[in-house]
Design an enzyme around this catalytic site. Structure first.
Site, PDB file in Angstrom:
ATOM      1  N   GLY A  46      -3.576  -2.923   4.380  1.00  0.00           N
ATOM      2  CA  GLY A  46      -4.401  -2.805   3.024  1.00  0.00           C
ATOM      3  C   GLY A  46      -4.265  -1.305   2.858  1.00  0.00           C
ATOM      4  CD  GLN A  51      -6.634   3.814   2.079  1.00  0.00           C
ATOM      5  OE1 GLN A  51      -6.479   2.763   1.847  1.00  0.00           O
ATOM      6  NE2 GLN A  51      -6.427   4.262   3.461  1.00  0.00           N
ATOM      7  CB  CYS A  89      -9.066   3.582   7.745  1.00  0.00           C
ATOM      8  SG  CYS A  89      -8.769   4.146   5.872  1.00  0.00           S
ATOM      9  CG  LEU A  90      -2.896   2.960   6.542  1.00  0.00           C
ATOM     10  CD1 LEU A  90      -2.053   2.326   5.555  1.00  0.00           C
ATOM     11  CD2 LEU A  90      -2.062   3.051   7.785  1.00  0.00           C
ATOM     12  CG  HIS A 131     -11.130  -1.155   5.433  1.00  0.00           C
ATOM     13  ND1 HIS A 131     -11.297  -0.735   6.643  1.00  0.00           N
ATOM     14  CD2 HIS A 131     -10.407  -0.270   4.499  1.00  0.00           C
ATOM     15  CE1 HIS A 131     -11.014   0.555   6.796  1.00  0.00           C
ATOM     16  NE2 HIS A 131     -10.151   0.732   5.608  1.00  0.00           N
ATOM     17  CD  GLU A 132      -7.556  -1.712   2.143  1.00  0.00           C
ATOM     18  OE1 GLU A 132      -7.742  -0.515   1.568  1.00  0.00           O
ATOM     19  OE2 GLU A 132      -7.457  -1.638   3.136  1.00  0.00           O
ATOM     20  CG  HIS A 135     -10.723   2.768   0.938  1.00  0.00           C
ATOM     21  ND1 HIS A 135     -10.783   4.141   1.710  1.00  0.00           N
ATOM     22  CD2 HIS A 135      -9.907   2.004   2.002  1.00  0.00           C
ATOM     23  CE1 HIS A 135     -10.114   4.004   2.600  1.00  0.00           C
ATOM     24  NE2 HIS A 135      -9.781   2.791   3.041  1.00  0.00           N
TER      25      HIS A 135
HETATM   26 NI    NI Z   1      -8.862   2.076   4.748  1.00  0.00          NI
END
Ligand code: NI
Length: 164
Positions: A46, A51, A89-90, A131-132, A135
């Protein structure tokens, strides 16, 4: 399409609330396409617009290979149950954490073509979408996690440690 830079958690923009997208223009579609490419390149499941430095309410997700979702101006309209997930998380490279998430959600939004869509997600897919969505509200999983630890200390049998 093009790869975009993924911002990491020292960048304060990840703590900001994103603004609505509004109309899904060709430019928005291009950004979504770039986000899918960037997510895949980073082996994530995701990726949310902030991000990649874009403060708009949209994210992409691929909880299973070739099952790609694009959400524009999403709302989580209901949730039920509880599950503990282990998430990465990226934007928080090298770490994972344990987070309580709903077991099941209903999410509504527009897709890449501006079409209204509604989905029910359970289990891992619900985790990814929550989670997304967080953000877009300037919330990282590390803000909610009961513990955060280096990814190499994670339980190798846990299947859900994928970066989002
Ligand atoms: Ni994330």
């Amino acid at each position: 399409m093009a790869l975009r830079n993924i911002v990491t958690n020292e960048d304060p923009i990840l703590k900001k609330v994103c603004r609505p997208v509004g109309e899904v223009t060709p430019r928005i579609q291009m950004i979504l396409d770039d986000m899918v490419e960037t997510m895949r390149d980073a082996n994530g499941v995701g990726l949310a617009a902030p991000q990649v430095g874009i403060m708009r309410r949209m994210f992409v997700a691929e909880p299973e290979p070739e099952k790609v979702y694009c959400f524009v101006d999403p709302e989580i309209v209901s949730f039920e149950g509880e599950q503990e997930s282990t998430e990465g998380c990226l934007s928080v490279p090298g770490f994972v954490g344990k987070v309580m998430r709903p077991e099941k959600i209903v999410i509504r939004g527009r897709d890449r073509y501006g079409k209204e869509k509604e989905f029910t997600f359970e289990g891992f897919e619900a985790v990814v979408m929550c989670h997304e969505y967080d953000h877009l509200e300037g919330i990282l999983y590390t803000d909610k996690a009961s513990e955060v630890f280096p990814a190499e200390q994670a339980d190798p049998d846990a299947a859900e440690e994928q970066d989002e």
